[in-house]
Write a protein that holds these residues in place. Structure first.
Motif, PDB file in Angstrom:
ATOM      1  N   THR A 133       0.837  -1.197   0.000  1.00 46.77           N
ATOM      2  CA  THR A 133       0.000   0.000   0.000  1.00 46.77           C
ATOM      3  C   THR A 133       0.873   1.248   0.000  1.00 46.77           C
ATOM      4  N   VAL A 134       0.259   2.368  -0.338  1.00 50.01           N
ATOM      5  CA  VAL A 134       0.950   3.657  -0.388  1.00 50.01           C
ATOM      6  C   VAL A 134       0.292   4.609   0.607  1.00 50.01           C
ATOM      7  N   LYS A 135       1.118   5.295   1.402  1.00 38.84           N
ATOM      8  CA  LYS A 135       0.633   6.409   2.231  1.00 38.84           C
ATOM      9  C   LYS A 135       1.260   7.676   1.693  1.00 38.84           C
ATOM     10  N   CYS A 136       0.436   8.620   1.269  1.00 34.82           N
ATOM     11  CA  CYS A 136       0.950   9.794   0.576  1.00 34.82           C
ATOM     12  C   CYS A 136       0.281  11.071   1.072  1.00 34.82           C
ATOM     13  N   ARG A 137       0.809  12.183   0.614  1.00 37.54           N
ATOM     14  CA  ARG A 137       0.179  13.495   0.783  1.00 37.54           C
ATOM     15  C   ARG A 137      -0.648  13.785  -0.478  1.00 37.54           C
ATOM     16  N   ILE A 138      -1.256  14.976  -0.527  1.00 40.18           N
ATOM     17  CA  ILE A 138      -1.974  15.355  -1.742  1.00 40.18           C
ATOM     18  C   ILE A 138      -1.075  16.171  -2.665  1.00 40.18           C
ATOM     19  N   GLY A 139       0.178  16.363  -2.276  1.00 39.72           N
ATOM     20  CA  GLY A 139       1.131  17.097  -3.087  1.00 39.72           C
ATOM     21  C   GLY A 139       2.205  17.702  -2.209  1.00 39.72           C
ATOM     22  N   VAL A 140       3.175  18.337  -2.837  1.00 42.21           N
ATOM     23  CA  VAL A 140       4.223  19.049  -2.103  1.00 42.21           C
ATOM     24  C   VAL A 140       4.447  20.418  -2.735  1.00 42.21           C
ATOM     25  N   ASP A 141       4.818  21.354  -1.879  1.00 42.79           N
ATOM     26  CA  ASP A 141       5.212  22.697  -2.309  1.00 42.79           C
ATOM     27  C   ASP A 141       4.195  23.301  -3.273  1.00 42.79           C
ATOM     28  N   GLU A 145      -2.560  20.342  -6.405  1.00 44.44           N
ATOM     29  CA  GLU A 145      -2.911  19.210  -5.546  1.00 44.44           C
ATOM     30  C   GLU A 145      -3.604  18.092  -6.318  1.00 44.44           C
ATOM     31  N   GLU A 146      -4.605  18.448  -7.081  1.00 45.62           N
ATOM     32  CA  GLU A 146      -5.365  17.424  -7.794  1.00 45.62           C
ATOM     33  C   GLU A 146      -4.482  16.693  -8.799  1.00 45.62           C
ATOM     34  N   VAL A 166      -4.360   8.471   2.256  1.00 41.92           N
ATOM     35  CA  VAL A 166      -4.027   9.825   1.823  1.00 41.92           C
ATOM     36  C   VAL A 166      -4.129  10.792   2.997  1.00 41.92           C
ATOM     37  N   HIS A 167      -2.988  11.388   3.359  1.00 42.66           N
ATOM     38  CA  HIS A 167      -2.973  12.498   4.316  1.00 42.66           C
ATOM     39  C   HIS A 167      -3.396  13.738   3.537  1.00 42.66           C
ATOM     40  N   ALA A 168      -4.547  14.299   3.899  1.00 42.97           N
ATOM     41  CA  ALA A 168      -5.209  15.301   3.071  1.00 42.97           C
ATOM     42  C   ALA A 168      -4.620  16.698   3.218  1.00 42.97           C
ATOM     43  N   ARG A 169      -3.302  16.805   3.263  1.00 41.77           N
ATOM     44  CA  ARG A 169      -2.607  18.085   3.254  1.00 41.77           C
ATOM     45  C   ARG A 169      -1.417  17.980   2.302  1.00 41.77           C
ATOM     46  N   LYS A 170      -1.042  19.097   1.750  1.00 44.07           N
ATOM     47  CA  LYS A 170       0.261  19.186   1.113  1.00 44.07           C
ATOM     48  C   LYS A 170       1.361  19.092   2.171  1.00 44.07           C
ATOM     49  N   ALA A 171       2.572  18.774   1.722  1.00 44.72           N
ATOM     50  CA  ALA A 171       3.760  18.915   2.559  1.00 44.72           C
ATOM     51  C   ALA A 171       4.625  20.027   1.959  1.00 44.72           C
ATOM     52  N   GLU A 190     -12.088  17.207   0.618  1.00 44.52           N
ATOM     53  CA  GLU A 190     -12.915  17.051  -0.579  1.00 44.52           C
ATOM     54  C   GLU A 190     -12.136  16.449  -1.735  1.00 44.52           C
ATOM     55  N   LEU A 191     -10.843  16.750  -1.807  1.00 48.68           N
ATOM     56  CA  LEU A 191     -10.034  16.170  -2.882  1.00 48.68           C
ATOM     57  C   LEU A 191      -9.912  14.661  -2.711  1.00 48.68           C
ATOM     58  N   VAL A 192      -9.777  14.202  -1.458  1.00 51.52           N
ATOM     59  CA  VAL A 192      -9.693  12.759  -1.213  1.00 51.52           C
ATOM     60  C   VAL A 192     -11.027  12.092  -1.537  1.00 51.52           C
ATOM     61  N   TYR A 193     -12.128  12.752  -1.185  1.00 48.56           N
ATOM     62  CA  TYR A 193     -13.439  12.222  -1.563  1.00 48.56           C
ATOM     63  C   TYR A 193     -13.562  12.121  -3.087  1.00 48.56           C
ATOM     64  N   ALA A 194     -13.069  13.158  -3.780  1.00 49.85           N
ATOM     65  CA  ALA A 194     -13.139  13.167  -5.243  1.00 49.85           C
ATOM     66  C   ALA A 194     -12.318  12.028  -5.835  1.00 49.85           C
ATOM     67  N   LEU A 195     -11.181  11.737  -5.204  1.00 48.61           N
ATOM     68  CA  LEU A 195     -10.355  10.614  -5.657  1.00 48.61           C
ATOM     69  C   LEU A 195     -11.141   9.309  -5.565  1.00 48.61           C
TER      70      LEU A 195
END
Length: 349
Positions: A133-141, A145-146, A166-171, A190-195
């Motif tokens: 499995t993968v544990k990720c953010r929604i993006g970086v810097d 995000e999407e 998915v940790h629902a924050r950028k890093a 909402e982005l995670v829900y959209a995913l």
């Protein structure tokens, strides 16, 4: 929403916190939640003391090993080792923003390299029969995000990955500390829900800023699983409700019941030479909100560091809470009795 085998509730991997003693303690409160190790780097697994890094108690199942790394062959070897050691899942960290992982080009840095993550995951998946499995953010810097999240998921889906936490924050890799990265970047649930809506065949779990079980239940209307981190660690008593609320158990597990169940593990660890503070530090928030909680914390913190401290320290801490509960009940009883007497006097008058 698709059917999936991933548990509805899990406790996040947390550096310096979710070690083997913490996981064994959490398991006394919840039988069914998935527990994660602290992140262990692939290089450490290959070259280090595996008993120290990977050893765990059978009581911890189901338990997942979280790896940090970016070399497919190295991660594949680690996935195979994880299976040999008995882990139920192997997870790749694509979300940690610390300087340590940035210098090693893994963790949240991997959000910029979705194909590399996919290569790593494919290699891991081919090396083990356990879920990867993968544990990720929604993006970086400054990433969109999407675009960043969907690119990572799509690349990994093609490599055979079906579960994402998915940790629902950028890093923010520059300018924010790891602690600030857990609070300052805005949440985008909402982005995670959209995913999940866009990928109904995938298992999507959500993480980040979730503080209560009510919030967790609300998220489950949109995604497959919820992962709690700091809330579960600082107030572990809430884990005693997890099996009833998420897995169909009939009853909760109370703090005193959990400590009684944990006692044999504690005693066995003390007999092998483990120092008491290494165990008791994970319990400090257990009595949060109860009379005597402060005394419970103080005793476990102060008395556990004394030379030769043993299980009697736990007994002393429990007794302090029980005494405070009894005193609180006595005050309530006296107050209710006084109200009754006042009512009788009014009636008599």
């Amino acid at each position: 929403m698709s059917e999936n085998k991933y548990p509805k509730f899990s406790v996040a991997p947390m550096m310096d916190w979710t070690d083997r003693h913490c996981r064994a303690f959490h398991r006394t409160l919840t039988r069914d939640a998935l527990l994660y190790t602290e992140m262990v780097t692939s290089r450490a697994v290959i070259n280090g003391d595996r008993q120290k890094l990977l050893g765990f108690s059978d009581v911890e199942h189901p338990v997942a090993l979280q790896l940090g790394g970016s070399e497919p062959d190295e991660l594949a070897a680690c996935a195979k080792i994880a299976e040999e050691w008995g882990y139920d899942e192997v997870n790749l960290n694509c979300g940690c923003p610390s300087d340590r992982v940035q210098s090693g080009s893994f963790g949240a840095c991997l959000m910029r390299e979705p194909q590399l993550v996919a290569d790593c995951m494919q290699a891991m998946g081919e090396a083990t029969t356990r879920p990867v499995t993968v544990k990720c953010r929604i993006g970086v810097d400054d990433q969109d995000e999407e675009a960043a999240l969907f690119a990572l998921v799509e690349a990994c889906r093609k490599a055979g990955v079906t579960t994402f936490i998915v940790h629902a924050r950028k890093a923010w890799l520059k300018g924010l500390s790891p602690k600030e990265n857990r609070d300052i970047p805005p949440l985008n649930y909402e982005l995670v829900y959209a995913l999940k809506r866009a990928c109904p065949d995938l298992t999507i779990a959500i993480n980040g800023g979730i503080g209560t079980l009510d919030e967790a239940e609300a998220h489950l209307k949109h995604v497959d699983g919820v992962m709690l981190g700091r809330a579960a660690y600082h107030e572990p008593a809430l884990l005693g409700q997890v099996d009833r609320r998420f897995f169909g158990s009939e009853a909760d597990v109370g703090p005193f019941e959990a400590l009684e169940a944990y006692r044999p593990y504690m005693q066995a660890q003390l007999e092998t030479g483990v120092h008491l503070p290494a165990i008791t530090r994970h319990m400090l928030g257990l009595m949060h909100g109860l009379p005597g909680a402060r005394a419970f914390r103080r005793i476990l913190t102060v008395e556990s560091i004394r030379p030769g401290a043993g299980i009697e320290v736990l007994d002393q801490a429990i007794e302090a809470v029980q005494d405070a509960l009894a005193a609180s009940q006595a005050r309530r009883d006296a107050y209710e009795a006084s109200l009754g007497e006042a009512a009788n006097l009014r009636d008599a008058g």
